[in-house]
Design a protein around this motif. Sequence first.
Motif, PDB file in Angstrom:
ATOM      1  N   PRO A 134       0.830  -1.205   0.000  1.00 42.95           N
ATOM      2  CA  PRO A 134       0.000   0.000   0.000  1.00 42.95           C
ATOM      3  C   PRO A 134       0.867   1.258   0.000  1.00 42.95           C
ATOM      4  O   PRO A 134       2.066   1.210   0.302  1.00 42.95           O
ATOM      5  N   LEU A 135       0.246   2.366  -0.332  1.00 44.71           N
ATOM      6  CA  LEU A 135       0.900   3.674  -0.269  1.00 44.71           C
ATOM      7  C   LEU A 135       0.418   4.381   0.987  1.00 44.71           C
ATOM      8  O   LEU A 135      -0.786   4.517   1.213  1.00 44.71           O
ATOM      9  N   PHE A 136       1.365   4.837   1.813  1.00 46.67           N
ATOM     10  CA  PHE A 136       1.043   5.583   3.028  1.00 46.67           C
ATOM     11  C   PHE A 136       1.388   7.046   2.809  1.00 46.67           C
ATOM     12  O   PHE A 136       2.516   7.380   2.425  1.00 46.67           O
ATOM     13  N   LEU A 138       9.457   8.748   5.554  1.00 42.45           N
ATOM     14  CA  LEU A 138      10.113   8.503   4.271  1.00 42.45           C
ATOM     15  C   LEU A 138      11.129   7.367   4.380  1.00 42.45           C
ATOM     16  O   LEU A 138      11.284   6.574   3.448  1.00 42.45           O
ATOM     17  N   ALA A 139      11.785   7.276   5.530  1.00 40.52           N
ATOM     18  CA  ALA A 139      12.771   6.205   5.733  1.00 40.52           C
ATOM     19  C   ALA A 139      12.107   4.843   5.932  1.00 40.52           C
ATOM     20  O   ALA A 139      12.772   3.808   5.845  1.00 40.52           O
ATOM     21  N   THR A 169       5.886   5.140   0.890  1.00 40.79           N
ATOM     22  CA  THR A 169       5.559   6.284   1.736  1.00 40.79           C
ATOM     23  C   THR A 169       5.776   7.616   1.017  1.00 40.79           C
ATOM     24  O   THR A 169       6.683   7.754   0.186  1.00 40.79           O
ATOM     25  N   THR A 170       4.940   8.575   1.363  1.00 36.57           N
ATOM     26  CA  THR A 170       5.018   9.924   0.808  1.00 36.57           C
ATOM     27  C   THR A 170       4.578  10.919   1.883  1.00 36.57           C
ATOM     28  O   THR A 170       3.743  10.592   2.730  1.00 36.57           O
ATOM     29  N   VAL A 171       5.129  12.115   1.829  1.00 36.77           N
ATOM     30  CA  VAL A 171       4.746  13.186   2.745  1.00 36.77           C
ATOM     31  C   VAL A 171       4.243  14.378   1.938  1.00 36.77           C
ATOM     32  O   VAL A 171       4.859  14.767   0.940  1.00 36.77           O
ATOM     33  N   ILE A 172       3.117  14.932   2.366  1.00 34.74           N
ATOM     34  CA  ILE A 172       2.570  16.143   1.744  1.00 34.74           C
ATOM     35  C   ILE A 172       2.652  17.291   2.745  1.00 34.74           C
ATOM     36  O   ILE A 172       2.282  17.136   3.916  1.00 34.74           O
TER      37      ILE A 172
END
Length: 324
Positions: free
Chosen positions: A107-109, A165-166, A174-177
Amino acid sequence: MSSSVFIYGASGYIGLGVALGMRRAGYRVYGMIRNEKHSATLIQNEIEPIVASSFEDAEKIADILASCSIIIDAVGFNEKLSPKILEAALRTGKKRTNDGKIPHYAPLFVFTSGIMTYGDTSATGRRPVDEVIKPQSRPTKPRPGASASDVTNMKEREDFENQVLASSCASLKTTVIRPGFVYGGQGGFVADLFYNEPLVIQGRRDMRWSWVHVDDLAEGYVALVRAPRSVVDGELYNLAAPNDNPTYEELRTAMAKAQGRKEKIEYKAADGDTPSRWDTDSIINPAKAMNELGWRPRHVGFVEEIDTYYKSWAAHKAAQSAAK
């Protein structure tokens, strides 16, 4: 679109906006909330509510989480809660991928942070900062309003972004917005603060922040989750309209006019009660999201249509009062 999305904090201002955007895009959306009273709103908008007294209630949500290919933390940074949400996403990824043996099911978090993570951007002058600029979470010199707790919180949020991210691996992407300040619709805490408080400008009247309409922000999340995982995995994205950064004075003056308020704006120097992050420029460059994700904000700007936004905020407040 058959993929399912799980959103923590789906009754919040940003969380609900993102949930609505995902549903408009055709995703099946599960919205986690802690209070049953928000269920009706979600159901009316085709979002399936998951009510749990605690966001860490692993047993109650484990099976639903495992059915979702996208997990979004829209709660914002909380030093106790955020790591637990990330841990739940990692467990879900291991379950979906059989401990990473079938990584195409990972999945993408997506973690929702904010532009205040950048801290004092004075070193860049008045140029917008992009994702390669390291946050200046600790002031280089004391200044009025530089609260120690304020700075510490931003540093902890930056550290957690890096942890997210790590955590990217074969079983979880993983991604951060980092959204700009959000406006539109019912409004968030900034609208509540600005529309309710006396017309006082504390600190610099020429301070500028980047803004983004809640619907444009939601479209940014949609663009992100539709992009190839290889593009967004381990990446940060700024989301704000590229030219929507009025001065604090312009914004407060426009708000007062929209409200029909006649009293004179009072100017005060920043003091020890003023958070340091509220006395600095926070202007971000969204070019990365626009170039890599094809994201394009559609709204013309906060100040330009502030009459509409004030009426919407006021109507929501009136409805809330009537419901009590």
